[in-house]
Design an enzyme around this catalytic site. Structure first.
Site, PDB file in Angstrom:
ATOM      1  CG  ASN A  87      74.057  22.734 -42.937  1.00  0.00           C
ATOM      2  OD1 ASN A  87      73.676  23.706 -42.269  1.00  0.00           O
ATOM      3  ND2 ASN A  87      74.984  22.833 -43.878  1.00  0.00           N
TER       4      ASN A  87
ATOM      5  CE  LYS B 165      73.366  23.430 -47.459  1.00  0.00           C
ATOM      6  NZ  LYS B 165      74.256  23.263 -48.576  1.00  0.00           N
TER       7      LYS B 165
ATOM      8  CG  HIS C 205      79.207  23.405 -44.683  1.00  0.00           C
ATOM      9  ND1 HIS C 205      79.092  23.939 -45.946  1.00  0.00           N
ATOM     10  CD2 HIS C 205      78.337  22.368 -44.626  1.00  0.00           C
ATOM     11  CE1 HIS C 205      78.166  23.252 -46.619  1.00  0.00           C
ATOM     12  NE2 HIS C 205      77.700  22.299 -45.836  1.00  0.00           N
TER      13      HIS C 205
ATOM     14  CD  GLU D  10      76.900  25.680 -48.417  1.00  0.00           C
ATOM     15  OE1 GLU D  10      76.327  26.060 -47.382  1.00  0.00           O
ATOM     16  OE2 GLU D  10      76.420  24.803 -49.162  1.00  0.00           O
TER      17      GLU D  10
ATOM     18  CD  GLU E 187      78.908  18.070 -46.003  1.00  0.00           C
ATOM     19  OE1 GLU E 187      77.729  17.705 -46.024  1.00  0.00           O
ATOM     20  OE2 GLU E 187      79.241  19.254 -45.832  1.00  0.00           O
TER      21      GLU E 187
ATOM     22  N   GLY F 252      74.524  20.359 -52.685  1.00  0.00           N
ATOM     23  CA  GLY F 252      73.497  21.240 -53.245  1.00  0.00           C
ATOM     24  C   GLY F 252      73.388  21.141 -54.757  1.00  0.00           C
TER      25      GLY F 252
ATOM     26  CB  SER G  53      72.987  15.501 -53.528  1.00  0.00           C
ATOM     27  OG  SER G  53      73.349  16.787 -53.976  1.00  0.00           O
TER      28      SER G  53
HETATM   29  C1  PEP Z   1      75.361  20.254 -46.685  1.00  0.00           C
HETATM   30  O1  PEP Z   1      74.854  21.355 -46.564  1.00  0.00           O
HETATM   31  O2  PEP Z   1      76.245  19.880 -45.913  1.00  0.00           O
HETATM   32  C2  PEP Z   1      74.892  19.391 -47.777  1.00  0.00           C
HETATM   33  C3  PEP Z   1      75.417  18.193 -47.921  1.00  0.00           C
HETATM   34  O3  PEP Z   1      73.926  19.890 -48.614  1.00  0.00           O
HETATM   35  P1  PEP Z   1      72.995  19.054 -49.646  1.00  0.00           P
HETATM   36  O4  PEP Z   1      72.497  17.854 -48.898  1.00  0.00           O
HETATM   37  O5  PEP Z   1      71.922  20.002 -50.038  1.00  0.00           O
HETATM   38  O6  PEP Z   1      73.881  18.646 -50.785  1.00  0.00           O
END
Ligand code: PEP
Length: 250
Positions: A9, A11, A96, A98, A168, A174, A214
């Site tokens: 992803n 972003k 997601h 975010e 998630e 992040g 992460s």
């Molecule tokens: C994501 O954007 O879905 C995500 C898991 O980000 P990160 O791997 O940076 O934590």
């Protein structure tokens, strides 16, 4: 047999030029990659059309990060499922954290988006997960259950072969703070049970459920070794070809 799905992803990162550069490296790598797993890039809208040309002769699938549920109309700034279909997008991220956090997307809206994606033959990846406060209050299971039950409301069992779920935990996205592989597997196994209650055992055993939060080259193997985890949704670590390839290769 569930085939793991490793999805990047990106972003709100990468110009078209940067996107093509990264995608070309991944496409080159995928030529000699023959493990049984699916690879996906979820890129910004602006790069999707250009990426399709680069990826169409590769094994890498293309995804969007969001989508409106209407086919067209007076929704300034939005992108419809027909537009994504027109480009040849295979997947779309739905809900997601975010989007939930910064754009107030709720389960009722996500339910409409899921139905629209399925109607147009785009595979939705439904993202669910608890916040830190919810985990500290020990309501992580109730939280993901509510998200799943509401988002899947009215969705038929026969759509399930096209739906992916991504667990998630918001506190792990992040932040560099990964859920332990046991924590991730516990909730993903719980999600499988929720799907079994809502549908049946066969569907719950076949649905692809990813972990996201992460994930890096250094922790991917341990996470993927867990029996209920079928791949990863990767943010930051998908922005560098070498690191993403380490994850794909776990
Ligand atoms: C994501 O954007 O879905 C995500 C898991 O980000 P990160 O791997 O940076 O934590």
């Amino acid at each position: 047999m569930r085939v793991p799905l490793i999805a990047g992803n990106w972003k709100m990162n990468n110009t078209i030029e940067e996107s093509l550069y990264l995608a070309k490296s991944l496409a080159e790598f995928s030529k000699s990659f023959n493990k049984d797993r699916e690879i996906l890039i979820c890129a910004p809208f602006t790069a999707l059309y250009a990426l399709k040309t680069v990826l169409k002769s590769s094994k890498i699938k293309l995804g969007a990060q969001n989508m409106h549920y209407e086919e067209s109309g007076a929704y300034t700034g939005e992108i419809s499922p027909l537009m994504l279909k027109d480009i040849g997008v295979d997947y779309v991220l739905i809900g997601h954290s975010e989007r939930r956090q910064y754009f107030n997307e709720n389960d009722e809206l996500l339910n409409k988006k899921l139905k629209a994606a399925l109607k147009h033959g785009i595979k939705p990846i439904l993202c669910v997960g608890e916040t830190l406060e919810q985990r500290e209050a020990n309501v992580e299971k109730e939280t993901v259950k509510t998200q799943i039950v509401k988002s899947l409301c009215g969705i038929d069992a026969d759509c399930f072969k096209n739906i992916v779920i991504a667990y998630e935990p918001v506190w792990a996205i992040g932040t560099g703070k990964t859920a332990s592989s046991d924590q991730a597997n516990e909730i993903i196994s719980y999600i499988r049970n929720v799907i079994k209650e809502l549908y049946d055992e066969e569907i719950s055993e076949n649905v692809i459920i990813q972990y996201g939060g992460s994930v890096k080259g250094s922790n991917a193997a341990e996470i993927m070794a867990k029996p209920d985890i079928d791949g990863a949704l990767v943010g930051g670590a998908s922005l560098k070809a070498e690191e993403f390839i380490n994850i794909i290769n776990y």
